[in-house]
Design a protein around this motif. Structure first.
Motif, PDB file in Angstrom:
ATOM      1  N   LEU A  66      11.424  27.781  55.975  1.00  0.00           N
ATOM      2  CA  LEU A  66      12.505  28.755  55.785  1.00  0.00           C
ATOM      3  C   LEU A  66      12.033  30.209  55.950  1.00  0.00           C
ATOM      4  O   LEU A  66      12.517  31.110  55.282  1.00  0.00           O
ATOM      5  N   GLY A  67      11.024  30.430  56.808  1.00  0.00           N
ATOM      6  CA  GLY A  67      10.550  31.792  57.010  1.00  0.00           C
ATOM      7  C   GLY A  67       9.598  32.290  55.938  1.00  0.00           C
ATOM      8  O   GLY A  67       9.042  33.391  56.054  1.00  0.00           O
ATOM      9  N   ILE A  68       9.380  31.483  54.898  1.00  0.00           N
ATOM     10  CA  ILE A  68       8.515  31.902  53.789  1.00  0.00           C
ATOM     11  C   ILE A  68       7.058  32.097  54.206  1.00  0.00           C
ATOM     12  O   ILE A  68       6.392  33.005  53.697  1.00  0.00           O
ATOM     13  N   ILE A  95      10.020  27.734  44.502  1.00  0.00           N
ATOM     14  CA  ILE A  95      11.191  26.929  44.142  1.00  0.00           C
ATOM     15  C   ILE A  95      12.147  26.803  45.332  1.00  0.00           C
ATOM     16  O   ILE A  95      12.657  25.713  45.635  1.00  0.00           O
ATOM     17  N   ILE A  96      12.366  27.917  46.022  1.00  0.00           N
ATOM     18  CA  ILE A  96      13.209  27.875  47.232  1.00  0.00           C
ATOM     19  C   ILE A  96      12.599  26.910  48.248  1.00  0.00           C
ATOM     20  O   ILE A  96      13.294  26.088  48.863  1.00  0.00           O
ATOM     21  N   ILE A  98      10.615  24.337  47.733  1.00  0.00           N
ATOM     22  CA  ILE A  98      10.734  22.942  47.295  1.00  0.00           C
ATOM     23  C   ILE A  98      12.093  22.367  47.699  1.00  0.00           C
ATOM     24  O   ILE A  98      12.194  21.271  48.273  1.00  0.00           O
ATOM     25  N   VAL A  99      13.155  23.102  47.376  1.00  0.00           N
ATOM     26  CA  VAL A  99      14.517  22.622  47.648  1.00  0.00           C
ATOM     27  C   VAL A  99      14.726  22.386  49.144  1.00  0.00           C
ATOM     28  O   VAL A  99      15.205  21.327  49.575  1.00  0.00           O
ATOM     29  N   VAL A 100      14.335  23.368  49.952  1.00  0.00           N
ATOM     30  CA  VAL A 100      14.554  23.259  51.399  1.00  0.00           C
ATOM     31  C   VAL A 100      13.660  22.182  52.017  1.00  0.00           C
ATOM     32  O   VAL A 100      14.080  21.476  52.943  1.00  0.00           O
ATOM     33  N   SER A 101      12.442  22.027  51.498  1.00  0.00           N
ATOM     34  CA  SER A 101      11.534  20.996  52.007  1.00  0.00           C
ATOM     35  C   SER A 101      12.082  19.596  51.770  1.00  0.00           C
ATOM     36  O   SER A 101      11.979  18.720  52.639  1.00  0.00           O
ATOM     37  N   LEU A 102      12.666  19.379  50.615  1.00  0.00           N
ATOM     38  CA  LEU A 102      13.275  18.069  50.306  1.00  0.00           C
ATOM     39  C   LEU A 102      14.428  17.772  51.269  1.00  0.00           C
ATOM     40  O   LEU A 102      14.562  16.652  51.776  1.00  0.00           O
ATOM     41  N   LYS A 215      17.757  37.962  45.967  1.00  0.00           N
ATOM     42  CA  LYS A 215      17.126  39.160  46.554  1.00  0.00           C
ATOM     43  C   LYS A 215      16.191  38.807  47.714  1.00  0.00           C
ATOM     44  O   LYS A 215      15.882  39.647  48.551  1.00  0.00           O
ATOM     45  N   HIS A 216      15.738  37.541  47.749  1.00  0.00           N
ATOM     46  CA  HIS A 216      14.842  37.111  48.829  1.00  0.00           C
ATOM     47  C   HIS A 216      15.605  36.556  50.035  1.00  0.00           C
ATOM     48  O   HIS A 216      15.076  36.532  51.145  1.00  0.00           O
ATOM     49  N   MET A 217      16.834  36.106  49.799  1.00  0.00           N
ATOM     50  CA  MET A 217      17.511  35.304  50.811  1.00  0.00           C
ATOM     51  C   MET A 217      17.796  36.061  52.104  1.00  0.00           C
ATOM     52  O   MET A 217      17.699  35.491  53.197  1.00  0.00           O
TER      53      MET A 217
END
Length: 496
Positions: A66-68, A95-96, A98-102, A215-217
């Motif tokens: 996700l660009g992280i 945490i972001i 984890i959710v997107v990876s799943l 704020k990160h999205m």
């Protein structure tokens, strides 16, 4: 005191560059060392299988990230001096992630079991899919944001060495491509476990306040879109070759790309090191320092990328025959087409990741990459059916031209001053003399066996790069002179 700090930062930056160059190169040295062996054991079809699966899974790994991986470096660099703030930012991004990876892993699994071409080799795709899990727990963006390149480099090299030994022990026949896939994933990702265990030295996982994911999205979404567009024209070639022609053609294409990839990682290593440092300078309004390192980076890329590009275009045949063997003759033309991307990617990486991203202009990078992706897709549809692997390489070359031109147009006022101190005629003269000094090697009455190609590469390489380097020193090219004086100074210190 200020001068002392400046010198200290300069030394730190040089060391980070050296370490990151080793790290980046190691990501391709493993397949480059293994490729001459594997290409002969697995053949073009077996290599094509593994490369096609790896490139397909790369799309899902990109979604999971996700660009992280890029945004996280910048975000961590800004708060690296405050452990509490750093911990909070890392927790939010993790945490972001984890959710997107799943979600991404679930989507990949559905594709594997529902698309017939993938289901034929579901074990291979499941093995390659492990990269999503390892990328998640590795959190390499934290270490890069903190500039912990020594730790990253050492542990990465250890696991790659283990995997390399494993390859020679366990991969012996064409049907062993699954074992090769396992070892490839191990080489690139096993160190993620150590990353997770070591991360508590720098951050705490104890919650310190309410999470603010929103704020990160916005920034993450821009970096994600950049990743999407980039991966379209870096991995789309293989995917389209596999679907439109066959996996053997993918094998030919990847053989031509192998050399380019390791050279690109060396050329772009400086940009990777400079991103956290440049972000730090911008955050603290140190714009003179920011412009100084930007100018040096552009000069460095031009001096390094130009000779690598030209040499491996001239000696493409010898390079392919030595690494892969005569079965990969169809890889020679794609390699010639794709080599100029060394220069193009080197410059666009500096302009984009070291100038536009730290100054908050990620959207400009995104637009340039989207333009490149659209160009690549269109040209692939036209040229892959006609030219196969060569068509895919041609599409990539034009796409990289589009990306660089876009960024140069946007930054034209800023880079005009940076290019004033770069004397292109010195580089061109070096290239001319280097080419003239070694071109006769191609005319030697020798065949194209592995041994003969290796001899040609050694002789021509010494002549070309030796003549090029001497020319730059004689003409007093700035960055070359700096590097030379630095090396001589260190040698004198040791002697004394």
């Amino acid at each position: 005191m200020a001068e002392h700090d400046k010198v200290k930062k300069e030394v730190s930056l040089k060391m980070n560059f050296i370490l990151n160059s080793i790290l980046a190169a190691s990501n391709f040295i493993f397949p480059l060392i293994s490729f001459p062996y594997v290409s002969r054991v697995l053949k073009a079809a077996g290599n094509g299988n593994v490369n096609w699966a790896t490139d397909f899974v790369a799309y899902f790994a990109m979604i999971a990230g996700l660009g992280i991986p890029t945004y996280g470096i910048k975000a961590c660099a800004k708060v690296r001096d405050d452990r509490k703030k750093l911990s909070h930012v890392v927790q939010e991004l993790f945490i972001i992630n984890i959710v997107v990876s799943l979600l991404s892993a679930t989507a990949l699994t559905v594709c594997i079991f529902t698309i017939p071409k993938l289901r034929e080799d579901k074990k291979l795709f499941m093995i390659c899919g492990l990269i999503i899990f390892f990328n998640l727990i590795g959190m390499e963006w934290v270490y890069k944001g903190l500039e912990k390149y020594k730790f990253i480099t050492v542990r990465s090299m250890i696991f790659k060495a283990i995997a390399l030994v494993g390859m020679f022990l366990f991969v012996h026949k064409e049907s062993d491509y699954l074992k090769y896939a396992v070892l490839t994933i191990f080489a690139s990702s096993a160190s993620s476990v150590l990353n997770l265990l070591n991360i508590r030295k720098y951050i705490s996982f104890k919650k310190t306040g309410p999470y603010e994911f929103r704020k990160h999205m916005k920034a993450v979404s821009v970096f994600f879109a950049m990743s999407c567009a980039t991966i379209v024209y870096t991995k789309l070639d293989s995917i389209m070759l596999g679907f439109m022609i066959n996996k053997k053609e993918v094998g030919y294409y990847h053989a031509s790309v192998k050399i380019k990839e390791i050279l690109v990682t060396i050329v772009t290593s400086l940009g990777a090191v400079l991103l956290p440092r440049a972000s730090y300078y911008v955050k603290n309004n140190m714009m003179d320092e920011f412009r100084r390192i930007s100018g040096k980076a552009i000069n460095f890329v031009m001096v390094l990328a130009a000779p690598l590009m030209l040499y491996f275009m001239i000696f493409a045949t010898e390079g392919i025959y030595f690494l892969a063997g005569p079965e990969y003759t169809y890889s020679i033309v794609p390699m010639i087409y794709i080599m100029p991307t060394l220069f193009l990617i080197g410059l666009s990486n500096i302009l984009g990741m070291e100038m536009l991203v730290p100054t908050g202009r990620e959207k400009i990078v995104l637009y340039s990459v989207i333009a490149g992706a659209v160009t690549d897709l269109a040209l692939n549809l036209i040229y892959i059916p006609k030219l196969g692997a060569a068509g895919a390489a041609l599409g990539t070359l034009v796409a990289e031209c589009v990306v660089l031109i876009w960024q140069c147009v946007v930054l034209r006022d800023e880079i005009r001053g940076l290019f004033k101190n770069i004397f292109a005629w010195k580089i061109l003269l070096g290239l001319l003399i280097g080419s003239a000094s070694c071109f006769w090697v191609k005319l030697l009455p020798m065949g194209n066996t592995e041994k003969e190609c290796f001899i040609k590469i050694i002789i021509s390489g010494i002549l070309f790069f030796g003549s090029y380097g001497v020319t730059l020193l004689v003409t007093k090219e700035k960055i070359t002179r700096e590097i030379f004086d630095s090396v001589i100074g260190k040698l004198r210190k040791k002697k004394n």
